[in-house]
Design an enzyme around this catalytic site. Sequence first.
Site, PDB file in Angstrom:
ATOM      1  N   SER A 153       0.839  -1.190   0.000  1.00 23.10           N
ATOM      2  CA  SER A 153       0.000   0.000   0.000  1.00 23.10           C
ATOM      3  C   SER A 153       0.874   1.240   0.000  1.00 23.10           C
ATOM      4  O   SER A 153       1.980   1.249   0.568  1.00 23.10           O
ATOM      5  CB  SER A 153      -0.863  -0.040   1.264  1.00 23.10           C
ATOM      6  OG  SER A 153      -1.370   1.233   1.536  1.00 23.10           O
TER       7      SER A 153
ATOM      8  N   TYR B 216      -2.383  -1.385  10.569  1.00 23.72           N
ATOM      9  CA  TYR B 216      -2.592  -1.916   9.214  1.00 23.72           C
ATOM     10  C   TYR B 216      -1.395  -1.583   8.326  1.00 23.72           C
ATOM     11  O   TYR B 216      -0.810  -2.456   7.676  1.00 23.72           O
ATOM     12  CB  TYR B 216      -3.878  -1.338   8.597  1.00 23.72           C
ATOM     13  CG  TYR B 216      -3.928  -1.531   7.095  1.00 23.72           C
ATOM     14  CD1 TYR B 216      -4.141  -2.787   6.552  1.00 23.72           C
ATOM     15  CD2 TYR B 216      -3.706  -0.462   6.220  1.00 23.72           C
ATOM     16  CE1 TYR B 216      -4.130  -2.986   5.170  1.00 23.72           C
ATOM     17  CE2 TYR B 216      -3.699  -0.644   4.847  1.00 23.72           C
ATOM     18  CZ  TYR B 216      -3.916  -1.906   4.324  1.00 23.72           C
ATOM     19  OH  TYR B 216      -3.892  -2.095   2.964  1.00 23.72           O
TER      20      TYR B 216
ATOM     21  N   LYS C 248       1.862  -3.908   6.390  1.00 18.52           N
ATOM     22  CA  LYS C 248       2.335  -3.864   4.993  1.00 18.52           C
ATOM     23  C   LYS C 248       3.824  -3.556   4.959  1.00 18.52           C
ATOM     24  O   LYS C 248       4.592  -4.175   4.217  1.00 18.52           O
ATOM     25  CB  LYS C 248       1.547  -2.810   4.203  1.00 18.52           C
ATOM     26  CG  LYS C 248       0.070  -3.121   4.054  1.00 18.52           C
ATOM     27  CD  LYS C 248      -0.145  -4.361   3.218  1.00 18.52           C
ATOM     28  CE  LYS C 248      -1.606  -4.709   3.063  1.00 18.52           C
ATOM     29  NZ  LYS C 248      -1.810  -6.027   2.458  1.00 18.52           N
TER      30      LYS C 248
ATOM     31  N   PHE D 118      -2.106   2.814  -4.851  1.00 21.35           N
ATOM     32  CA  PHE D 118      -2.602   4.097  -4.379  1.00 21.35           C
ATOM     33  C   PHE D 118      -4.089   3.917  -4.056  1.00 21.35           C
ATOM     34  O   PHE D 118      -4.412   3.017  -3.304  1.00 21.35           O
ATOM     35  CB  PHE D 118      -2.149   5.230  -5.320  1.00 21.35           C
ATOM     36  CG  PHE D 118      -0.719   5.592  -4.980  1.00 21.35           C
ATOM     37  CD1 PHE D 118       0.323   4.690  -5.232  1.00 21.35           C
ATOM     38  CD2 PHE D 118      -0.414   6.749  -4.291  1.00 21.35           C
ATOM     39  CE1 PHE D 118       1.633   4.952  -4.816  1.00 21.35           C
ATOM     40  CE2 PHE D 118       0.895   7.018  -3.872  1.00 21.35           C
ATOM     41  CZ  PHE D 118       1.908   6.122  -4.139  1.00 21.35           C
TER      42      PHE D 118
ATOM     43  N   LEU E 268     -13.585   7.216   0.615  1.00 18.68           N
ATOM     44  CA  LEU E 268     -14.379   8.259  -0.049  1.00 18.68           C
ATOM     45  C   LEU E 268     -15.389   7.711  -1.061  1.00 18.68           C
ATOM     46  O   LEU E 268     -16.582   8.018  -0.966  1.00 18.68           O
ATOM     47  CB  LEU E 268     -13.423   9.261  -0.721  1.00 18.68           C
ATOM     48  CG  LEU E 268     -14.107  10.396  -1.467  1.00 18.68           C
ATOM     49  CD1 LEU E 268     -14.937  11.269  -0.527  1.00 18.68           C
ATOM     50  CD2 LEU E 268     -13.068  11.254  -2.202  1.00 18.68           C
TER      51      LEU E 268
ATOM     52  N   ARG F 285      -5.586  12.823  -3.662  1.00 16.97           N
ATOM     53  CA  ARG F 285      -5.151  11.427  -3.714  1.00 16.97           C
ATOM     54  C   ARG F 285      -4.987  10.989  -5.174  1.00 16.97           C
ATOM     55  O   ARG F 285      -5.488  11.640  -6.086  1.00 16.97           O
ATOM     56  CB  ARG F 285      -6.200  10.498  -3.058  1.00 16.97           C
ATOM     57  CG  ARG F 285      -6.398  10.709  -1.569  1.00 16.97           C
ATOM     58  CD  ARG F 285      -5.196  10.244  -0.769  1.00 16.97           C
ATOM     59  NE  ARG F 285      -5.403  10.412   0.668  1.00 16.97           N
ATOM     60  CZ  ARG F 285      -5.161  11.519   1.356  1.00 16.97           C
ATOM     61  NH1 ARG F 285      -4.722  12.602   0.732  1.00 16.97           N
ATOM     62  NH2 ARG F 285      -5.343  11.566   2.661  1.00 16.97           N
TER      63      ARG F 285
END
Length: 338
Positions: free
Chosen positions: A124, A149, A153, A178, A200, A231
């Site tokens: 991520s 979390y 990763k 992303f 979102l 983002r």
Amino acid sequence: MSILVTGGAGYIGSHTCVELLNEGYEVVVLDNLSNSSVKSLERVEELTGKKITFYKGDILDRVILNEIFEKEEIESCIHFAGLKAVGESVAKPWEYYTNNVTGTLTLVDVMRQHGCKNIIFSSSATVYGEPAEIPISENCPKGQCESPYAWTKSMLEQMLIDIQKADKEWNVIILRYFNPIGAHKSGRIGENPNGIPNNLMPYVTQVAVGKLEHLGIFGNDYDTPDGTGVRDYIHVVDLARGHVKALHKIDENIELGIYNLGTGQGKSVMDVVKTFEAANNIKIPYVIKNRRPGDIASYYCTPEKAKEELGWVAEYGLREMCEDSWRWQSNNPNGYEN
Ligand code: NAD
Ligand code: UDP
């Protein structure tokens, strides 16, 4: 020979299964269905006209892992299985470290015992923490993570790198995603979050379908063109295709590769709201709220390395992501439940 897709019933996994089957790969899925439905796989089969071999089980369970590697001829594993809710991981760190870290170590151990040493790992963008540079390239140092979390990763990346360093028979590809949004064009598979969404796009689509009243925009006073957070949204089908490209790279014995998968385009929360409204002709009522703790103003990548080395570029823009997210949500207001 087959590809083992752990977490293949989930959001990104199911879209990747479609792309793999369309490319002629045989697909074996292992998923404990803790955050997904077997219906997604039925729909993948319906979309592709091909069969998936499905094992309901856990990556922590050596018995089922051994059974899979004994019965199936697995050449590579695409490893999506994991818990992924950032907020929940803060409340349940033990569950996250056990599931994600111990689960992956168990999987990798069983893989090597069976001589299968090719893995593509879902990482991520959060491993960069507060990024040292924007746009973020793979040379950007990893940072302090905001959540357990993200630490799972970051730690797993390091573990896989060390395992590969010690045994050059491994091919390890780490893909740093992303912000995946969108859905398959058919509207048959898509993201199916439990409860009230944190991210979102699923929040926007649930407002659009009338399940939620309005969107809360977390801050409009960031140092960004319109003050809302920026983002790098990427269409899930583009992301899925990135995994197929990574598999081709494994055939070349890459040993170790780390790639950002994003579009390289920063889009703000307001860009998403406005594009969604224009693409689908639906108003999204919103209110401006306080900043969300831990959020960073701008987060987008340069995907040049994936372009040069994998031959991969994202093809879809924000408008298609909004159209496709909405087609999925409006056709399936209750996800896979109806
Ligand atoms: P998802 O929850 O839809 O899919 C994950 C799948 O793994 C689910 O089907 C779940 O049932 C399964 N699973 C979880 N723990 C398991 C276990 N112990 N054994 C077997 N199956 C297990 O999530 P997704 O959005 O498709 O994400 C896939 C991967 O990509 C995850 O590793 C996630 O952390 C990573 N990722 C996701 C995003 C994102 O925004 N969606 C961003 C970056 C990275
Ligand atoms: N966001 C928002 N309202 C929401 C969910 C998200 O304003 O209900 C914003 C959030 O502050 C960030 C962007 O949308 O700027 C993307 O958030 P998301 O949680 O989807 O992804 P992440 O922050 O993990 O990159």
